[in-house]
Design an enzyme around this catalytic site. Structure first.
Site, PDB file in Angstrom:
ATOM      1  N   ASP A   1       9.900   1.945   1.096  1.00 12.19           N
ATOM      2  CA  ASP A   1       9.040   2.672   1.431  1.00 12.19           C
ATOM      3  C   ASP A   1       8.772   2.860   2.986  1.00 12.19           C
ATOM      4  O   ASP A   1       8.163   2.032   3.271  1.00 12.19           O
ATOM      5  CB  ASP A   1       7.394   2.184   0.803  1.00 12.19           C
ATOM      6  CG  ASP A   1       6.382   3.164   1.218  1.00 12.19           C
ATOM      7  OD1 ASP A   1       6.448   4.126   1.750  1.00 12.19           O
ATOM      8  OD2 ASP A   1       5.310   2.666   0.923  1.00 12.19           O
TER       9      ASP A   1
ATOM     10  N   LYS B   1       4.947  11.463   5.739  1.00 13.47           N
ATOM     11  CA  LYS B   1       4.295  11.434   6.997  1.00 13.47           C
ATOM     12  C   LYS B   1       5.044  12.151   8.216  1.00 13.47           C
ATOM     13  O   LYS B   1       4.674  13.557   8.142  1.00 13.47           O
ATOM     14  CB  LYS B   1       3.911   9.917   7.657  1.00 13.47           C
ATOM     15  CG  LYS B   1       2.853   9.145   6.485  1.00 13.47           C
ATOM     16  CD  LYS B   1       2.285   7.924   7.258  1.00 13.47           C
ATOM     17  CE  LYS B   1       1.739   7.250   6.222  1.00 13.47           C
ATOM     18  NZ  LYS B   1       0.206   7.347   6.121  1.00 13.47           N
TER      19      LYS B   1
ATOM     20  N   PHE C   1       0.856  -1.245  -0.068  1.00 13.02           N
ATOM     21  CA  PHE C   1      -0.041   0.119   0.124  1.00 13.02           C
ATOM     22  C   PHE C   1       0.917   1.050   0.163  1.00 13.02           C
ATOM     23  O   PHE C   1       1.742   1.303   0.881  1.00 13.02           O
ATOM     24  CB  PHE C   1      -0.734  -0.005   1.231  1.00 13.02           C
ATOM     25  CG  PHE C   1      -1.843   1.266   1.055  1.00 13.02           C
ATOM     26  CD1 PHE C   1      -2.923   1.181   0.406  1.00 13.02           C
ATOM     27  CD2 PHE C   1      -1.546   2.411   1.768  1.00 13.02           C
ATOM     28  CE1 PHE C   1      -3.713   2.429   0.515  1.00 13.02           C
ATOM     29  CE2 PHE C   1      -2.212   3.553   1.575  1.00 13.02           C
ATOM     30  CZ  PHE C   1      -3.408   3.594   0.916  1.00 13.02           C
TER      31      PHE C   1
HETATM   32  C1  PLP Z   1       3.771   2.554   3.587  1.00  9.73           C
HETATM   33  C2  PLP Z   1       3.043   3.969   2.927  1.00  9.73           C
HETATM   34  N1  PLP Z   1       3.405   4.538   1.946  1.00  9.73           N
HETATM   35  C3  PLP Z   1       2.839   5.560   1.353  1.00  9.73           C
HETATM   36  C4  PLP Z   1       1.525   5.845   1.920  1.00  9.73           C
HETATM   37  C5  PLP Z   1       1.018   7.312   1.232  1.00  9.73           C
HETATM   38  O1  PLP Z   1       1.186   8.392   1.892  1.00  9.73           O
HETATM   39  P1  PLP Z   1       0.174   9.572   1.524  1.00  9.73           P
HETATM   40  O2  PLP Z   1      -1.240   9.287   2.246  1.00  9.73           O
HETATM   41  O3  PLP Z   1       0.802  10.779   2.327  1.00  9.73           O
HETATM   42  O4  PLP Z   1       0.132   9.724   0.029  1.00  9.73           O
HETATM   43  C6  PLP Z   1       1.152   5.505   2.731  1.00  9.73           C
HETATM   44  C7  PLP Z   1      -0.021   6.018   3.626  1.00  9.73           C
HETATM   45  O5  PLP Z   1      -0.693   5.303   4.319  1.00  9.73           O
HETATM   46  C8  PLP Z   1       2.011   4.492   3.638  1.00  9.73           C
HETATM   47  O6  PLP Z   1       1.345   3.888   4.550  1.00  9.73           O
END
Ligand code: PLP
Length: 431
Positions: free
Chosen positions: A254, A283, A168
């Site tokens: 990620d 985040k 995700f």
């Molecule tokens: C592991 C991971 N990568 C990317 C994202 C995407 O982040 P954003 O919602 O700031 O676009 C999330 C969002 O929950 C995430 O958990």
């Protein structure tokens, strides 16, 4: 017996503390009205818990009626520093009075300091700033593709990029194209070509896939957060590093959710002392007050991005950069990775020792990124979240049978024990 008594005392103390910090004015709109209004005017792309938050401080939030809750979601891990952390808020206010946004059409006097601090702290040569997590992840796919064409001699438009199943990384069309979760991608095609998913935590699958000379990159979360806090086997990250190096494929980690101390270390990859080719952060990098994200990489990789090939209006602006700098400082000054590690150990031990094993099949996680898997014969995760809310703790399920617990990293021992009591009493009280 003793631990039950200790729990009861803490719960009584909690009850008496619940209402005494935030008293909304008598004329405030009620939670019920606010929920109704949101249902009428806001796109229904979320299914929120029925609680209307009106104030936050530290590990606590209060609803519109003044009831206090432990925040065990932390704004999907953006609020690692808790609500309204004085140092973060001070920086937000101070910098916004000086210079907030300029665009990268010009230099600003903060981005270079932020990038120097980030590169030194995480051990890379360059930083590419963006805003949200999904943008930073997509940036890493773009960098990898460009690198594939310019450094690996992949024929134009032929590059392949690998992801793990149940990944995700957000909601853009590229993220939907990479997703194996029907709710995320169904109805949004056609999808981006050149994406392939392989099983998570499976080095054999990776080694087979990367033998295709068209593969330029592989992106994984070091712990899959949204899909239920899936912790891979020990050695997986080391194996990924070795295989990607051996077959000349860029490894992107990620760490949008797992980074910034969330899992009990600075980064989740630190558990195996490995450095991805591209480190993706988001985040909590924005202190929970401003969207700040980006990719870190060495020059050999990052230099494929040339002026005009990538960018973002807000990415790298002075306000976000100053907040990001403060976030990194607070992480270090307050030893939050260490605290996350210690509090996580206490939390999992309490849950493992005392939760009814008929109801909770598994407790898992690292640091303060944890989850419980609920036996669906006893309850739905959503219903447990509702009950927890009524007892003063808010959190959210990640799957129908999995609840994630991710409080702010500033949580102290008394607070983590009190929260564990609430969770254990609520879940064990189901039968
Ligand atoms: C592991 C991971 N990568 C990317 C994202 C995407 O982040 P954003 O919602 O700031 O676009 C999330 C969002 O929950 C995430 O958990």
């Amino acid at each position: 017996m003793l631990s039950t008594l200790r729990g009861t005392i803490r719960l009584i103390q909690n009850e008496s503390l619940k209402k005494n910090v935030f008293s909304p004015s008598k004329r405030s709109t009620s939670s019920k009205e606010i929920i109704q209004r949101e249902k009428q005017y806001v796109a229904q792309n979320y299914h929120p818990l029925p609680v209307v938050l009106a104030k936050g401080e530290g590990v606590f939030v209060w609803d519109a009626e003044g009831n206090r809750y432990f925040d065990f979601l932390s704004g999907y891990s953006a609020n690692n520093f808790g609500h309204c952390h004085p140092k973060i808020i001070e920086t937000l206010i101070e910098q916004s009075k000086i210079l907030h946004h300029t665009s990268r059409a010009f230099y600003n006097n903060v981005l270079s300091d932020f990038s120097k601090q980030l590169t030194e702290y995480f051990g890379y040569e360059r930083f590419l700033p963006m805003n949200t997590g999904v943008e930073a992840c997509e940036t890493s796919v773009k960098i990898s593709r460009k690198w594939g064409y310019t450094k690996k001699n992949i024929a134009p438009d032929e590059a392949k990029f690998l992801f793990a199943t149940n990944n995700f990384w957000g909601r853009s069309l590229a993220a939907c194209s990479a997703s194996t979760t029907p709710e995320t991608f169904q109805g949004f095609g056609p999808f981006l070509p050149g994406f392939q998913c392989i099983p998570y935590d499976d080095l054999t699958a990776l080694e087979i896939a990367v033998q295709d000379p068209l593969v330029c990159g592989f992106m994984i979360e070091p712990i899959q957060a949204e899909s239920g806090v899936i912790v891979p086997s020990e050695g997986y990250l080391k194996g990924v590093r070795a295989i990607c190096s051996m077959y000349n494929v860029l490894w992107s980690a990620d760490e949008v959710q797992t980074g910034m101390g969330r899992t009990g270390k600075r980064l989740a990859v630190d558990y195996e002392n490995v450095l991805p080719d591209i480190l993706i952060l988001g985040k909590a990098l924005g202190g929970g007050v401003y969207p700040v994200s980006g990719c870190l990489a060495n020059d050999i990789v990052m230099s494929v991005i040339k002026p005009g090939t990538h960018g973002s209006t807000f990415g790298g602006n002075p306000l976000g950069s100053k907040i990001g700098m403060r976030a990194i400082e607070v992480l270090q000054e307050e030893n939050l990775s260490e605290n996350s590690f210690k509090m996580g150990e206490i939390f999992r031990k309490e849950l493992n020792d005392r939760l009814n094993k008929k109801i909770v099949i598994t407790v898992r996680g690292k640091g303060l990124l944890n989850a419980v898997v609920i036996n669906p014969n006893y309850a739905k995760a959503w219903d447990i979240c509702l009950k927890l809310k009524d007892k003063g703790l808010i959190c959210k399920q990640t799957r129908d049978d999995i609840i994630r617990f991710s409080p702010p990293l500033i949580i102290n021992k008394d607070q983590i024990l009190e929260s564990a009591d609430i969770i254990i009493d609520t879940i064990n009280g189901l039968i």
